[in-house]
Design a protein around this motif. Structure first.
Motif, PDB file in Angstrom:
ATOM      1  N   LEU A  44       0.822  -1.212   0.000  1.00  0.00           N
ATOM      2  CA  LEU A  44       0.000   0.000   0.000  1.00  0.00           C
ATOM      3  C   LEU A  44       0.856   1.261   0.000  1.00  0.00           C
ATOM      4  CD1 LEU A  44      -2.873  -1.073   2.410  1.00  0.00           C
ATOM      5  CD2 LEU A  44      -2.986  -0.777  -0.082  1.00  0.00           C
ATOM      6  N   TRP A  45       1.950   1.255   0.776  1.00  0.00           N
ATOM      7  CA  TRP A  45       2.826   2.434   0.765  1.00  0.00           C
ATOM      8  C   TRP A  45       3.508   2.590  -0.595  1.00  0.00           C
ATOM      9  CZ3 TRP A  45       3.055   6.879   2.675  1.00  0.00           C
ATOM     10  CH2 TRP A  45       2.584   7.132   3.958  1.00  0.00           C
ATOM     11  N   PHE A  46       3.850   1.474  -1.240  1.00  0.00           N
ATOM     12  CA  PHE A  46       4.401   1.564  -2.597  1.00  0.00           C
ATOM     13  C   PHE A  46       3.372   2.202  -3.527  1.00  0.00           C
ATOM     14  CE2 PHE A  46       5.057   0.107  -6.894  1.00  0.00           C
ATOM     15  CZ  PHE A  46       6.403   0.361  -7.087  1.00  0.00           C
ATOM     16  N   ALA A  47       2.108   1.807  -3.380  1.00  0.00           N
ATOM     17  CA  ALA A  47       1.031   2.383  -4.207  1.00  0.00           C
ATOM     18  C   ALA A  47       0.910   3.884  -3.967  1.00  0.00           C
ATOM     19  CB  ALA A  47      -0.290   1.680  -3.914  1.00  0.00           C
ATOM     20  N   VAL A  48       1.053   4.310  -2.713  1.00  0.00           N
ATOM     21  CA  VAL A  48       1.017   5.742  -2.408  1.00  0.00           C
ATOM     22  C   VAL A  48       2.167   6.447  -3.124  1.00  0.00           C
ATOM     23  CG1 VAL A  48       1.311   7.466  -0.573  1.00  0.00           C
ATOM     24  CG2 VAL A  48      -0.182   5.492  -0.214  1.00  0.00           C
ATOM     25  N   GLY A  49       3.359   5.881  -3.048  1.00  0.00           N
ATOM     26  CA  GLY A  49       4.505   6.462  -3.745  1.00  0.00           C
ATOM     27  C   GLY A  49       4.263   6.560  -5.241  1.00  0.00           C
ATOM     28  N   PHE A  50       3.634   5.538  -5.797  1.00  0.00           N
ATOM     29  CA  PHE A  50       3.320   5.544  -7.227  1.00  0.00           C
ATOM     30  C   PHE A  50       2.313   6.653  -7.554  1.00  0.00           C
ATOM     31  CE2 PHE A  50       0.890   4.082 -10.916  1.00  0.00           C
ATOM     32  CZ  PHE A  50       1.912   3.860 -11.822  1.00  0.00           C
ATOM     33  N   MET A  51       1.275   6.777  -6.734  1.00  0.00           N
ATOM     34  CA  MET A  51       0.258   7.813  -6.976  1.00  0.00           C
ATOM     35  C   MET A  51       0.846   9.214  -6.845  1.00  0.00           C
ATOM     36  SD  MET A  51      -3.244   6.332  -5.284  1.00  0.00           S
ATOM     37  CE  MET A  51      -2.673   5.155  -4.087  1.00  0.00           C
ATOM     38  N   TRP A  52       1.794   9.378  -5.933  1.00  0.00           N
ATOM     39  CA  TRP A  52       2.443  10.677  -5.742  1.00  0.00           C
ATOM     40  C   TRP A  52       3.607  10.884  -6.707  1.00  0.00           C
ATOM     41  CZ3 TRP A  52       3.078  10.674   0.303  1.00  0.00           C
ATOM     42  CH2 TRP A  52       1.887  11.107   0.885  1.00  0.00           C
ATOM     43  N   LYS A  53       3.964   9.830  -7.442  1.00  0.00           N
ATOM     44  CA  LYS A  53       5.147   9.858  -8.308  1.00  0.00           C
ATOM     45  C   LYS A  53       6.404  10.173  -7.499  1.00  0.00           C
ATOM     46  CE  LYS A  53       2.577  11.188 -12.455  1.00  0.00           C
ATOM     47  NZ  LYS A  53       1.260  10.937 -11.940  1.00  0.00           N
ATOM     48  N   ASP A  54       6.471   9.569  -6.305  1.00  0.00           N
ATOM     49  CA  ASP A  54       7.578   9.787  -5.376  1.00  0.00           C
ATOM     50  C   ASP A  54       8.479   8.557  -5.398  1.00  0.00           C
ATOM     51  OD1 ASP A  54       9.250   9.989  -3.101  1.00  0.00           O
ATOM     52  OD2 ASP A  54       7.777  11.273  -2.100  1.00  0.00           O
ATOM     53  N   LYS A  55       9.575   8.655  -6.131  1.00  0.00           N
ATOM     54  CA  LYS A  55      10.463   7.505  -6.307  1.00  0.00           C
ATOM     55  C   LYS A  55      11.130   7.073  -5.009  1.00  0.00           C
ATOM     56  CE  LYS A  55      11.175   8.373 -11.133  1.00  0.00           C
ATOM     57  NZ  LYS A  55      11.886   9.151 -12.106  1.00  0.00           N
ATOM     58  N   ALA A  56      11.393   8.019  -4.110  1.00  0.00           N
ATOM     59  CA  ALA A  56      12.028   7.660  -2.840  1.00  0.00           C
ATOM     60  C   ALA A  56      11.135   6.727  -2.027  1.00  0.00           C
ATOM     61  CB  ALA A  56      12.349   8.917  -2.036  1.00  0.00           C
ATOM     62  N   ILE A  57       9.855   7.023  -1.965  1.00  0.00           N
ATOM     63  CA  ILE A  57       8.932   6.152  -1.231  1.00  0.00           C
ATOM     64  C   ILE A  57       8.854   4.788  -1.901  1.00  0.00           C
ATOM     65  CG2 ILE A  57       6.488   5.786  -0.649  1.00  0.00           C
ATOM     66  CD1 ILE A  57       6.278   8.760  -0.072  1.00  0.00           C
ATOM     67  N   MET A  58       8.821   4.760  -3.222  1.00  0.00           N
ATOM     68  CA  MET A  58       8.746   3.479  -3.924  1.00  0.00           C
ATOM     69  C   MET A  58      10.009   2.661  -3.689  1.00  0.00           C
ATOM     70  SD  MET A  58       6.731   4.301  -7.478  1.00  0.00           S
ATOM     71  CE  MET A  58       7.698   5.688  -8.017  1.00  0.00           C
TER      72      MET A  58
END
Length: 75
Positions: A44-58
């Motif tokens: 789910l956190w990876f999905a959030v990173g994807f939705m935000w286009k935040d590569k660090a979170i991914m």
């Protein structure tokens, strides 16, 4: 004034709650169920990173997934 709740915010908070449950389960030594919960939270956190286009979170959650998977498979 009402604010519209964004889908990404729901996913973010759901992921946070799930991760906290995983930490609690780890503290209670509920193995391997804690790992399964962590996998859901990581996804789910990876999905959030994807939705935000935040590569660090991914990247950090891909790393967490790989580490947890290797540990699980070696246990």
């Amino acid at each position: 004034m009402l604010t519209k709740i964004k889908f990404v915010d729901v996913v973010k908070w759901l992921a946070t709650v799930i991760q906290l449950i995983g930490y609690g389960m780890t503290g209670l030594n509920l193995i391997p169920y804690n790992i399964y919960i962590f996998f859901v939270g990581i996804f789910l956190w990876f999905a959030v990173g994807f939705m935000w286009k935040d590569k660090a979170i991914m990247v950090v959650h891909v790393g967490a997934f790989i580490s947890l998977l290797i540990g699980y498979l070696n246990a």
